[in-house]
Scaffold this active site. Structure first.
Site, short mmCIF file in Angstrom:
data_model
loop_
_atom_site.label_atom_id
_atom_site.label_comp_id
_atom_site.label_asym_id
_atom_site.label_seq_id
_atom_site.Cartn_x
_atom_site.Cartn_y
_atom_site.Cartn_z
N TYR A 67 0.83 -1.21 0.00
CA TYR A 67 0.00 0.00 0.00
C TYR A 67 0.87 1.27 0.00
O TYR A 67 0.48 2.28 -0.58
CB TYR A 67 -1.02 -0.02 1.15
N ASN A 102 -12.94 3.95 -6.36
CA ASN A 102 -11.51 4.27 -6.33
C ASN A 102 -11.10 4.83 -4.98
O ASN A 102 -11.85 5.56 -4.34
CB ASN A 102 -11.17 5.27 -7.44
N VAL A 103 -9.89 4.49 -4.59
CA VAL A 103 -9.38 4.91 -3.28
C VAL A 103 -8.35 6.04 -3.43
O VAL A 103 -7.71 6.42 -2.45
CB VAL A 103 -8.75 3.71 -2.52
N ASP A 104 -8.21 6.58 -4.65
CA ASP A 104 -7.10 7.50 -4.92
C ASP A 104 -7.40 8.98 -4.68
O ASP A 104 -6.49 9.82 -4.77
CB ASP A 104 -6.58 7.29 -6.36
N HIS A 119 -15.04 2.37 -1.30
CA HIS A 119 -13.96 1.49 -0.84
C HIS A 119 -12.90 2.23 -0.04
O HIS A 119 -11.77 1.74 0.08
CB HIS A 119 -13.35 0.73 -2.03
N CYS A 127 -6.17 3.14 12.73
CA CYS A 127 -5.77 2.09 13.67
C CYS A 127 -6.55 0.82 13.29
O CYS A 127 -7.77 0.88 13.09
CB CYS A 127 -6.13 2.54 15.08
N CYS A 147 -3.06 2.60 21.23
CA CYS A 147 -3.28 1.22 21.71
C CYS A 147 -2.20 0.24 21.23
O CYS A 147 -2.21 -0.91 21.64
CB CYS A 147 -4.66 0.73 21.29
N GLY A 184 -15.51 2.80 -16.40
CA GLY A 184 -14.19 2.27 -16.05
C GLY A 184 -14.19 1.25 -14.93
O GLY A 184 -13.24 1.20 -14.15
C1 BJW Z 1 -11.03 1.64 -18.66
C2 BJW Z 1 -9.87 2.30 -19.06
C3 BJW Z 1 -10.02 3.63 -19.51
C4 BJW Z 1 -9.31 0.32 -18.43
N1 BJW Z 1 -11.24 4.19 -19.53
N2 BJW Z 1 -12.23 2.23 -18.69
C5 BJW Z 1 -22.13 -11.06 -4.32
C6 BJW Z 1 -21.73 -12.03 -5.24
C7 BJW Z 1 -20.42 -12.53 -5.22
C8 BJW Z 1 -19.50 -12.10 -4.28
C9 BJW Z 1 -19.89 -11.16 -3.37
C10 BJW Z 1 -21.19 -10.65 -3.40
N3 BJW Z 1 -21.28 -9.72 -2.41
C11 BJW Z 1 -20.09 -9.63 -1.78
C12 BJW Z 1 -19.22 -10.50 -2.34
C13 BJW Z 1 -17.80 -10.72 -1.94
C14 BJW Z 1 -16.85 -9.66 -2.47
C15 BJW Z 1 -16.91 -9.69 -3.99
O1 BJW Z 1 -17.54 -8.89 -4.63
N4 BJW Z 1 -16.21 -10.62 -4.60
C16 BJW Z 1 -16.21 -10.75 -6.07
C17 BJW Z 1 -14.84 -10.38 -6.61
C18 BJW Z 1 -16.62 -12.14 -6.43
N5 BJW Z 1 -17.17 -8.34 -1.93
C19 BJW Z 1 -16.74 -7.95 -0.75
O2 BJW Z 1 -16.07 -8.67 -0.03
C20 BJW Z 1 -17.13 -6.55 -0.29
N6 BJW Z 1 -17.61 -6.60 1.05
C21 BJW Z 1 -18.77 -7.15 1.38
O3 BJW Z 1 -19.56 -7.57 0.56
O4 BJW Z 1 -18.98 -7.18 2.74
C22 BJW Z 1 -20.15 -7.82 3.25
C23 BJW Z 1 -20.19 -7.51 4.70
C24 BJW Z 1 -21.31 -6.89 5.24
C25 BJW Z 1 -21.35 -6.60 6.62
C26 BJW Z 1 -20.29 -6.95 7.44
C27 BJW Z 1 -19.16 -7.54 6.89
C28 BJW Z 1 -19.11 -7.84 5.53
C29 BJW Z 1 -15.94 -5.63 -0.25
C30 BJW Z 1 -15.32 -5.40 -1.57
C31 BJW Z 1 -14.05 -4.57 -1.40
C32 BJW Z 1 -13.28 -4.42 -2.71
N7 BJW Z 1 -11.98 -3.90 -2.41
C33 BJW Z 1 -11.07 -3.62 -3.50
C34 BJW Z 1 -9.71 -3.23 -2.90
C35 BJW Z 1 -9.78 -1.82 -2.30
C36 BJW Z 1 -8.48 -1.43 -1.68
C37 BJW Z 1 -7.38 -1.33 -2.68
O5 BJW Z 1 -7.40 -0.42 -3.53
O6 BJW Z 1 -6.46 -2.16 -2.59
O7 BJW Z 1 -11.61 -2.55 -4.31
S1 BJW Z 1 -10.92 -4.96 -4.66
C38 BJW Z 1 -10.75 -3.94 -6.08
O8 BJW Z 1 -11.85 -4.19 -6.99
C39 BJW Z 1 -10.92 -2.50 -5.59
C40 BJW Z 1 -11.79 -1.89 -6.65
O9 BJW Z 1 -12.46 -0.75 -6.15
C41 BJW Z 1 -12.70 -3.03 -7.02
C42 BJW Z 1 -13.35 -2.90 -8.39
O10 BJW Z 1 -12.40 -2.94 -9.39
P1 BJW Z 1 -12.55 -1.98 -10.66
O11 BJW Z 1 -12.40 -0.57 -10.23
O12 BJW Z 1 -13.78 -2.34 -11.40
O13 BJW Z 1 -11.22 -2.35 -11.48
P2 BJW Z 1 -10.97 -3.53 -12.55
O14 BJW Z 1 -9.51 -3.61 -12.76
O15 BJW Z 1 -11.68 -4.74 -12.18
O16 BJW Z 1 -11.65 -2.97 -13.88
C43 BJW Z 1 -11.11 -1.87 -14.59
C44 BJW Z 1 -12.02 -1.56 -15.74
O17 BJW Z 1 -11.58 -0.37 -16.35
C45 BJW Z 1 -12.00 -2.65 -16.83
O18 BJW Z 1 -13.33 -2.96 -17.20
C46 BJW Z 1 -11.27 -1.98 -18.00
O19 BJW Z 1 -11.75 -2.41 -19.27
C47 BJW Z 1 -11.61 -0.53 -17.76
N8 BJW Z 1 -10.64 0.44 -18.29
N9 BJW Z 1 -8.80 1.48 -18.93
C48 BJW Z 1 -12.29 3.50 -19.14
N10 BJW Z 1 -8.92 4.38 -19.95
#
Ligand code: BJW
Length: 243
Positions: A67, A102-104, A119, A127, A147, A184
């Site tokens: 990170y 996005n986290v940025d 996110h 903490c 802590c 995106g």
């Molecule tokens: C362009 C481009 C250009 C390229 N122009 N476009 C239901 C079904 C199945 C699973 C689950 C469900 N509900 C929950 C889950 C589990 C899980 C999940 O979803 N898993 C799946 C992967 C299967 N979800 C969770 O665990 C979530 N929590 C939760 O549900 O908690 C329940 C709960 C309730 C109460 C108490 C306790 C628990 C949390 C999800 C957290 C996701 N975290 C991350 C990391 C964040 C920190 C970090 O930055 O490290 O978030 S994972 C990562 O994926 C990050 C992103 O925000 C997220 C989405 O990714 P994103 O942004 O879509 O990126 P990419 O790379 O996937 O796609 C990029 C796109 O851009 C592509 O399409 C390209 O084509 C495009 N692109 N250039 C426009 N120039």
């Protein structure tokens, strides 16, 4: 990029607009996406090793350093035309909600005000025991001065709940808007990935902006197949500056 006339007219006439953004929006700022085949972070790193609470418990140093590296990339990045077009859209539309995965922090740096960070934010440190914001000192990871628990980035890992109220607010914006832009994101991470369907089912015009097909594509009324930095400024210009 050619913008369909009906889309530009709908955006111009809308009183409430919401946008869901993902890492593709920041790709043109040099911040890596997660799942893109050539440059996605998870082509090189295993998310199970890094973006889960279990990974942090197992190897806090590795996770903290990953990170820290990403925080450095974000601090060197600048908002791009896609971020700026969304900020401009907020100025043009009566009720505009920007929902980002996005986290940025680049949307706020581009001038967007009404931003829901689903996110969290990589530039904040909390903490790990109490989730209270703390200034990181030295150490890898640094420790909470109160802590002694290890500090962590204030982001949402797999299996963790989203920030209190964030999903409810996002869902309300999705259900209450006339136009929903999905930009995106690969649309695979829930609960964020459920928002486009929620918006469409409530009657919003659903627009996807992405160079690649995603699960959202088949639900969308309009698909702008291209980069966000090109498509979003073209869309805003077509709607509000006559093209
Ligand atoms: C362009 C481009 C250009 C390229 N122009 N476009 C239901 C079904 C199945 C699973 C689950 C469900 N509900 C929950 C889950 C589990 C899980 C999940 O979803 N898993 C799946 C992967 C299967 N979800 C969770 O665990 C979530 N929590 C939760 O549900 O908690 C329940 C709960 C309730 C109460 C108490 C306790 C628990 C949390 C999800 C957290 C996701 N975290 C991350 C990391 C964040 C920190 C970090 O930055 O490290 O978030 S994972 C990562 O994926 C990050 C992103 O925000 C997220 C989405 O990714 P994103 O942004 O879509 O990126 P990419 O790379 O996937 O796609 C990029 C796109 O851009 C592509 O399409 C390209 O084509 C495009 N692109 N250039 C426009 N120039």
């Amino acid at each position: 990029m050619e913008i369909p006339r009906e889309l530009a007219d709908a955006l111009r006439g809308a009183r409430a607009v919401a946008a869901l953004t993902g890492s593709g929006v920041s790709a043109e700022s040099g911040v890596p996406t997660f799942r893109d085949a050539r440059s996605g972070l998870w082509e090189r790193f295993d998310p199970e090793e890094l973006a889960t609470p279990e990974a942090f418990l197992r190897d806090p140093k590795l996770v903290w350093e990953w990170y820290s590296w990403r925080r450095g990339l974000v601090l060197r990045a600048e908002p791009n035309p896609a971020h700026r077009a969304l900020a401009e859209l907020e100025r043009r539309v009566l009720c505009f909600t920007l929902i980002t995965q996005n986290v940025d922090g680049l949307h706020r740096r581009a001038g967007s005000g009404n931003v829901i960070e689903l996110h969290g934010n990589i530039l904040r440190t909390v903490c790990s025991a109490e989730r209270i914001p703390r200034e990181p000192g030295g150490g890898s990871p640094p420790r909470c001065p109160h802590c002694g628990a290890p500090l962590r980035p204030d982001v949402v890992w797999f299996g963790e709940a989203l920030p209190p109220g964030a999903l409810e607010e996002a869902s309300k914006a999705a259900r209450g808007c006339e136009v929903f832009l999905c930009v995106g994101t690969s649309g695979v991470v829930y609960p964020a990935a459920g928002l486009p369907r929620e918006a469409a089912e409530a009657g919003a015009l659903l627009v996807e902006i992405n160079p690649e097909r995603t699960p959202v594509t088949s639900l969308a009324d309009f698909v702008l197949r291209g980069r966000a930095g090109e498509a979003l400024p073209a869309l805003v210009a077509a709607a509000f500056s006559g093209g």
